[in-house]
Design a protein around this motif. Structure first.
Motif, mmCIF file in Angstrom:
data_model
loop_
_atom_site.group_PDB
_atom_site.id
_atom_site.type_symbol
_atom_site.label_atom_id
_atom_site.label_comp_id
_atom_site.label_asym_id
_atom_site.label_seq_id
_atom_site.Cartn_x
_atom_site.Cartn_y
_atom_site.Cartn_z
ATOM 1 N N GLU A 150 96.929 21.750 63.916
ATOM 2 C CA GLU A 150 98.367 21.550 63.758
ATOM 3 C C GLU A 150 98.860 22.096 62.425
ATOM 4 O OE1 GLU A 150 100.283 20.375 66.162
ATOM 5 O OE2 GLU A 150 98.480 20.258 67.417
ATOM 6 N N VAL A 151 100.196 22.282 62.359
ATOM 7 C CA VAL A 151 100.843 22.790 61.146
ATOM 8 C C VAL A 151 100.613 21.827 59.986
ATOM 9 C CG1 VAL A 151 103.069 23.401 60.103
ATOM 10 C CG2 VAL A 151 102.603 23.997 62.488
ATOM 11 N N THR A 152 100.382 22.390 58.799
ATOM 12 C CA THR A 152 100.228 21.591 57.579
ATOM 13 C C THR A 152 101.214 22.093 56.534
ATOM 14 O OG1 THR A 152 98.579 23.064 56.586
ATOM 15 C CG2 THR A 152 97.749 21.333 58.036
ATOM 16 N N GLY A 153 101.289 21.397 55.397
ATOM 17 C CA GLY A 153 102.143 21.819 54.298
ATOM 18 C C GLY A 153 103.474 21.077 54.285
ATOM 19 N N THR A 154 104.469 21.690 53.625
ATOM 20 C CA THR A 154 105.796 21.099 53.474
ATOM 21 C C THR A 154 106.802 21.850 54.332
ATOM 22 O OG1 THR A 154 106.403 22.547 51.625
ATOM 23 C CG2 THR A 154 105.208 20.510 51.092
ATOM 24 N N GLU A 155 108.024 21.350 54.343
ATOM 25 C CA GLU A 155 109.063 22.001 55.128
ATOM 26 C C GLU A 155 109.337 23.409 54.621
ATOM 27 O OE1 GLU A 155 113.754 21.325 56.390
ATOM 28 O OE2 GLU A 155 112.590 19.682 55.497
ATOM 29 N N ASP A 156 109.290 23.589 53.288
ATOM 30 C CA ASP A 156 109.554 24.907 52.710
ATOM 31 C C ASP A 156 108.332 25.826 52.732
ATOM 32 O OD1 ASP A 156 112.193 24.284 52.108
ATOM 33 O OD2 ASP A 156 111.679 23.448 50.142
ATOM 34 N N ALA A 157 107.157 25.238 52.818
ATOM 35 C CA ALA A 157 105.923 26.042 52.807
ATOM 36 C C ALA A 157 104.971 25.486 53.858
ATOM 37 C CB ALA A 157 105.280 26.018 51.427
ATOM 38 N N SER A 158 105.236 25.841 55.114
ATOM 39 C CA SER A 158 104.430 25.348 56.232
ATOM 40 C C SER A 158 103.371 26.385 56.615
ATOM 41 C CB SER A 158 105.321 25.053 57.440
ATOM 42 O OG SER A 158 106.267 24.050 57.121
#
Length: 535
Positions: A150-158
């Protein structure tokens, strides 16, 4: 070709990496906070290996490869193997994949990825994982990366965890349009499609009549190619062939002479010593040819019973004078043994009146390694004092098949030799033309070729690098760009030499691109001379 690839090695490379890292992962993808230095040093910088994409002397792209566990992805999602359907045995992590925004066409990405795949194959890694930015998922997919978590990271840096294997790369756009590696090794050599097809044919028993017929065909071909009276084919390498010759020479009571002007001449001394033979050595500097006058004087100085030498000294590219030395020995009833492992199939080899000669199925014959060839002048009977596998007499007694033989290797050899016999003049002429063309171009770039032209084998070129240059680094960078050259053998590393085997077939485009890449890498490396600091 605009772009080429190399490994990062200098302090100046590090600074460019930090600046490009900042441009991509601070300004473009807000993964890190800005700083007044406008440079971003990766947390794993000292564990990373960097592949750089170059345009002339400018670094326009990079990626970092890291094998140390835990990966950054391990910390985000747990061990990556637990998320993969087929867990890799030796994975690496790719990080910091970045191309200068002015050069984001497909070519730099595709080229850098192919350089990465080349590096992984060479280093023995079977999968590469990456945190792929969601902004470039289409591009990653075209390159052969497949999401596996699944996608990881933040909204600005996914980011999406993705994996690249040899299979996914081959099935992606990048793999389908990638240029295959060009083999410039003196062994294993480039194999033609029809020889490869014969190797993949159904295996047959070495005791069958079909195998016997195939063996007789192979022996007749080899005798036709060399004018030899007998030849035996054993399962093994050229080293085995020389051991079998040493076993025969050990039956003689007299003293012998071994000629040495390279690594493989020295190895003949080792073969002889291991079976207790008495011999003298006539030794020259590596790359220096023998003068026939000094060989003649040495032969006449003692009542030698045999002489042994290497025809093409692979370690240097020197082609020693087989027929002249043979004639000297014939006039004096001195038995002659010769290592033809790198000359057979590369130049015409006449073994008439040669007592023993060694070769192999690989190298100049253009087949797979794995079969030892021993040519001999006289019929030989078994000798109970010799090890069974080294006794040539066992082969003659058993019609060539005393022990297990691979029908696959034999089929491939027969096909390869048939090519040479059917077009001998064109075959040897093509090798000579390729040799001259590449030699002249390499000398124009500024490299010294070890063997003087008149004494050089057309099958192999030995580049002597200048002080301050590194054959290991040049060989690694050529490999990134898709060229397998010879530079990792101990004897080459000790002398800082790199070899290009022109015995391998190459297309015109492959030759042009190889020379262009070599010129670009050399020009860049020499532009740094005295003005850079290594990492």
């Amino acid at each position: 070709m605009t772009y080429y690839y190399r490994m990062a090695r200098t302090i100046e490379d590090e600074e460019s990496i930090h600046e490009l890292n900042y441009e991509t992962f601070v300004k473009e993808i807000p993964q890190h906070v800005p700083n007044p230095e406008n440079r971003l040093v990766d947390q794993f910088h000292h564990e990373n290996m960097y592949v750089l994409c170059m345009k002339d002397t400018q670094i326009i792209g990079m990626l970092a490869v890291r094998a140390t566990r835990p990966f950054s992805l391990d910390k985000k999602i747990g061990p990556v193997e637990s998320k993969l359907t087929i867990p890799p045995r030796n994975p690496v992590e790719i990080r910091l994949l970045s191309i200068d925004v002015r050069y984001r066409t497909g070519r730099p990405f595709l080229g850098m990825l192919q350089a990465l795949v080349n590096w992984c194959l060479k280093a023995g890694y079977d999968a590469a994982v990456i945190s792929g930015t969601v902004r470039e998922l289409k591009l990653y997919g075209q390159l052969g990366f497949v999401p596996f978590a699944e996608v990881t990271g933040t909204e600005d840096a996914s980011f999406v965890p993705m994996v690249l294997t040899q299979n996914t790369y081959d099935n992606g756009i990048a793999g389908r349009i990638a240029k295959p590696m060009v083999n410039l090794l003196p062994g294993p050599v480039r194999i033609s499609d029809d020889v490869h097809k014969e190797f993949c044919a159904e295996t047959i028993s070495h005791r069958s009549e079909a195998h016997q017929r195939l063996l007789r065909l192979g022996q007749e071909q080899l005798k036709e190619l060399t004018n030899a009276r007998y030849v035996q084919i054993a399962q093994g390498t050229g080293t085995l062939a020389n051991d079998m010759i040493a076993a025969q020479l050990s039956r003689l009571s007299g003293r012998g002479l071994i000629l040495i002007n390279g690594e493989f001449g020295s190895r003949l001394c080792d073969h002889a010593s291991r079976v207790g033979m008495s011999f003298d050595k006539l030794e020259k500097e590596w790359g220096e040819p023998f003068r026939i006058e000094e060989v003649e004087a040495q032969i006449d100085s003692l009542p030698y019973e045999w002489i042994w030498f290497v025809h093409c000294e692979t370690s240097t590219g020197i082609l020693n004078e087989l027929e002249t030395i043979r004639d000297l020995c014939s006039e004096r009833t001195v038995k002659i043994a010769v290592d033809c492992i790198s000359s057979l199939g590369t130049v015409p080899v006449n073994l008439a009146n040669v007592d023993y000669a060694a070769s192999s199925s690989g190298k100049g014959l253009g087949s797979f390694s794995g079969l030892a060839l021993v040519f001999h002048k006289h019929d030989i009977q078994p000798d109970q004092t010799l090890p069974r596998y080294l006794d040539l007499g066992m082969y003659t007694k058993a019609d060539g098949v005393p022990y297990t033989q691979s029908s696959n290797l034999l089929r491939a050899l027969v096909k390869a030799v048939s090519h040479i016999i059917s077009q001998q003049e064109n075959h040897y002429g093509a090798i000579q033309q390729r040799f001259v063309r590449i030699r002249e171009a390499i000398e124009k770039i500024g490299y010294q070729i070890l063997a003087q032209d008149v004494h050089a084998s057309p099958g192999i070129l030995t580049l002597v690098l200048k002080e301050g240059e590194s054959a290991l680094q040049l060989g690694d960078d050529l490999f990134l760009n898709g060229y397998r050259t010879h530079y990792e053998s101990t004897y080459l590393k000790e002398r800082n030499w790199l070899q290009v085997a022109t015995m391998n077939e190459m297309t015109d485009d492959e030759i042009k691109r190889f020379l262009l890449v070599l010129e670009r890498l050399t020009s860049f490396n020499r532009s740094l001379s005295g003005n850079h600091r290594n990492i």
